[in-house]
Design an enzyme around this catalytic site. Structure first.
Site, PDB file in Angstrom:
ATOM      1  N   ARG A 198      11.540  -3.455   9.310  1.00 12.37           N
ATOM      2  CA  ARG A 198      11.190  -2.305  10.142  1.00 12.37           C
ATOM      3  C   ARG A 198      11.067  -2.788  11.593  1.00 12.37           C
ATOM      4  O   ARG A 198      10.868  -3.970  11.835  1.00 12.37           O
ATOM      5  CB  ARG A 198       9.839  -1.761   9.658  1.00 12.37           C
ATOM      6  CG  ARG A 198       9.730  -0.260   9.794  1.00 12.37           C
ATOM      7  CD  ARG A 198       8.524   0.245   9.063  1.00 12.37           C
ATOM      8  NE  ARG A 198       7.276  -0.105   9.749  1.00 12.37           N
ATOM      9  CZ  ARG A 198       6.079   0.154   9.243  1.00 12.37           C
ATOM     10  NH1 ARG A 198       5.971   0.727   8.068  1.00 12.37           N
ATOM     11  NH2 ARG A 198       4.998  -0.179   9.904  1.00 12.37           N
TER      12      ARG A 198
ATOM     13  N   ARG B 117      -0.432  -7.009  14.265  1.00 16.29           N
ATOM     14  CA  ARG B 117      -0.870  -5.965  13.321  1.00 16.29           C
ATOM     15  C   ARG B 117      -1.875  -6.522  12.324  1.00 16.29           C
ATOM     16  O   ARG B 117      -2.827  -5.848  11.960  1.00 16.29           O
ATOM     17  CB  ARG B 117       0.339  -5.354  12.616  1.00 16.29           C
ATOM     18  CG  ARG B 117       1.140  -4.467  13.574  1.00 16.29           C
ATOM     19  CD  ARG B 117       2.491  -4.096  13.043  1.00 16.29           C
ATOM     20  NE  ARG B 117       2.396  -3.360  11.812  1.00 16.29           N
ATOM     21  CZ  ARG B 117       3.259  -3.469  10.806  1.00 16.29           C
ATOM     22  NH1 ARG B 117       4.272  -4.297  10.897  1.00 16.29           N
ATOM     23  NH2 ARG B 117       3.106  -2.754   9.740  1.00 16.29           N
TER      24      ARG B 117
ATOM     25  N   ARG C 275      -8.611   3.691  10.141  1.00 25.04           N
ATOM     26  CA  ARG C 275      -8.318   2.298  10.450  1.00 25.04           C
ATOM     27  C   ARG C 275      -9.396   1.674  11.325  1.00 25.04           C
ATOM     28  O   ARG C 275      -9.300   0.486  11.626  1.00 25.04           O
ATOM     29  CB  ARG C 275      -7.000   2.238  11.217  1.00 25.04           C
ATOM     30  CG  ARG C 275      -5.789   1.998  10.281  1.00 25.04           C
ATOM     31  CD  ARG C 275      -4.951   1.037  10.862  1.00 25.04           C
ATOM     32  NE  ARG C 275      -3.631   0.626  10.700  1.00 25.04           N
ATOM     33  CZ  ARG C 275      -2.569   1.168  10.169  1.00 25.04           C
ATOM     34  NH1 ARG C 275      -2.609   2.316   9.589  1.00 25.04           N
ATOM     35  NH2 ARG C 275      -1.432   0.545  10.189  1.00 25.04           N
TER      36      ARG C 275
ATOM     37  N   ARG D 269      11.095  -6.907   5.251  1.00 20.51           N
ATOM     38  CA  ARG D 269      11.158  -5.448   5.219  1.00 20.51           C
ATOM     39  C   ARG D 269      12.094  -4.848   6.255  1.00 20.51           C
ATOM     40  O   ARG D 269      12.675  -3.786   6.034  1.00 20.51           O
ATOM     41  CB  ARG D 269       9.731  -4.917   5.415  1.00 20.51           C
ATOM     42  CG  ARG D 269       9.520  -3.524   4.925  1.00 20.51           C
ATOM     43  CD  ARG D 269       8.056  -3.200   4.797  1.00 20.51           C
ATOM     44  NE  ARG D 269       7.369  -3.169   6.087  1.00 20.51           N
ATOM     45  CZ  ARG D 269       6.139  -2.684   6.239  1.00 20.51           C
ATOM     46  NH1 ARG D 269       5.472  -2.222   5.204  1.00 20.51           N
ATOM     47  NH2 ARG D 269       5.578  -2.678   7.405  1.00 20.51           N
TER      48      ARG D 269
ATOM     49  N   LYS E  82       0.817  -1.219   0.000  1.00 21.80           N
ATOM     50  CA  LYS E  82       0.000   0.000   0.000  1.00 21.80           C
ATOM     51  C   LYS E  82       0.849   1.268   0.000  1.00 21.80           C
ATOM     52  O   LYS E  82       0.593   2.187  -0.778  1.00 21.80           O
ATOM     53  CB  LYS E  82      -0.899  -0.060   1.239  1.00 21.80           C
ATOM     54  CG  LYS E  82      -1.779   1.108   1.479  1.00 21.80           C
ATOM     55  CD  LYS E  82      -2.798   0.784   2.568  1.00 21.80           C
ATOM     56  CE  LYS E  82      -2.185   0.354   3.884  1.00 21.80           C
ATOM     57  NZ  LYS E  82      -1.539   1.425   4.634  1.00 21.80           N
TER      58      LYS E  82
HETATM   59  P1  AMP Z   1       1.547   1.794   9.247  1.00 24.98           P
HETATM   60  O1  AMP Z   1       2.825   2.418   8.814  1.00 24.98           O
HETATM   61  O2  AMP Z   1       0.344   2.404   8.582  1.00 24.98           O
HETATM   62  O3  AMP Z   1       1.548   0.290   9.142  1.00 24.98           O
HETATM   63  O4  AMP Z   1       1.370   2.134  10.810  1.00 24.98           O
HETATM   64  C1  AMP Z   1       2.311   1.689  11.771  1.00 24.98           C
HETATM   65  C2  AMP Z   1       1.670   1.697  13.145  1.00 24.98           C
HETATM   66  O5  AMP Z   1       1.228   3.013  13.484  1.00 24.98           O
HETATM   67  C3  AMP Z   1       0.425   0.821  13.282  1.00 24.98           C
HETATM   68  O6  AMP Z   1       0.745  -0.520  13.585  1.00 24.98           O
HETATM   69  C4  AMP Z   1      -0.312   1.512  14.417  1.00 24.98           C
HETATM   70  O7  AMP Z   1       0.273   1.204  15.666  1.00 24.98           O
HETATM   71  C5  AMP Z   1      -0.022   2.975  14.147  1.00 24.98           C
HETATM   72  N1  AMP Z   1      -1.059   3.614  13.285  1.00 24.98           N
HETATM   73  C6  AMP Z   1      -0.874   4.127  12.021  1.00 24.98           C
HETATM   74  N2  AMP Z   1      -2.008   4.652  11.552  1.00 24.98           N
HETATM   75  C7  AMP Z   1      -2.947   4.478  12.517  1.00 24.98           C
HETATM   76  C8  AMP Z   1      -4.341   4.793  12.625  1.00 24.98           C
HETATM   77  N3  AMP Z   1      -5.002   5.396  11.631  1.00 24.98           N
HETATM   78  N4  AMP Z   1      -4.964   4.464  13.778  1.00 24.98           N
HETATM   79  C9  AMP Z   1      -4.315   3.857  14.790  1.00 24.98           C
HETATM   80  N5  AMP Z   1      -3.027   3.524  14.757  1.00 24.98           N
HETATM   81  C10 AMP Z   1      -2.335   3.827  13.627  1.00 24.98           C
END
Ligand code: AMP
Length: 189
Positions: free
Chosen positions: A129, A140, A88, A127, A13
């Site tokens: 990270r 996740r 989310r 990845r 994504k």
């Molecule tokens: P991502 O890079 O989008 O996978 O986000 C990494 C982490 O940030 C996620 O596992 C959540 O802990 C947090 N996170 C990112 N976006 C959101 C959101 N819209 N709502 C809640 N937590 C978020």
């Protein structure tokens, strides 16, 4: 043009979103990137968010909503934006509807990247990270299924959903996304 990009972690994504914003010439609003930056800078929001991110849980809605509302109000978002990783949860989607309704800025489309669980796990494992450890990955993915997947139905009911098969090469998936968004909003892609 305002687009929400939905898809499990590891669906590709972020990479596809980066290509799309170049093409659409709109800001890329990634809540994951904003949070990682806040953590790196040691801001109060970053300090609150870090434990949730480290364990693969979602950060509480109030933190996320304050961050997004602030960002969407900036002038570069007036003509549109691509929301990546937000909303989310259903409450986040409802809050986004309220923010956009107040600004009279409707969503044009919600793009869902569909990727099978084995493919997602394989991508995340490669990845590297900090939150890509096996246990955190499982959490996740489970957070995605539990809290984010209901948005597919939420936006489906509103006629905004466009689902795309996310497995395959980058160019192949990019072409599917372009085709799925054809006719959405006023900007031609
Ligand atoms: P991502 O890079 O989008 O996978 O986000 C990494 C982490 O940030 C996620 O596992 C959540 O802990 C947090 N996170 C990112 N976006 C959101 C959101 N819209 N709502 C809640 N937590 C978020």
């Amino acid at each position: 043009m305002r687009i929400v990009f939905l898809g499990p972690p590891g669906s590709g994504k972020g990479t596809q979103a980066a290509r799309l914003v170049e093409k659409m010439r709109v800001p890329h609003l990634s809540t994951g990137d904003m949070l990682r930056e806040a953590v790196a800078r040691g801001t109060p929001e970053g300090k609150l968010a870090k434990p949730y991110m480290d364990s693969g849980d979602l950060v509480p809605d109030d933190i996320i909503l304050a961050m997004v509302a602030r960002r969407i109000a900036e002038p570069d978002c007036a003509a549109g934006c691509l929301l990546d990783g937000f909303p989310r949860t259903v409450p986040q989607a409802e809050a986004l509807d309220a923010i956009l309704a107040e600004k009279q800025m409707p969503l044009d489309a919600v793009l869902e990247l569909r990727v099978s669980e084995p493919a997602v796990v394989a991508r995340l494992a490669g990845r590297g990270r900090a939150d890509d450890q096996p246990e955190v990955i499982r959490e996740r993915l489970s957070a995605y299924r539990r809290q984010t997947e209901p948005l597919v139905e939420y936006y489906g009911r509103r006629g905004l959903l466009r689902s795309v098969e996310g497995e395959g090469g980058f160019d192949e998936v990019a072409a599917r996304i372009t085709a799925a968004l054809a006719g959405a909003g006023s900007t031609s892609l």
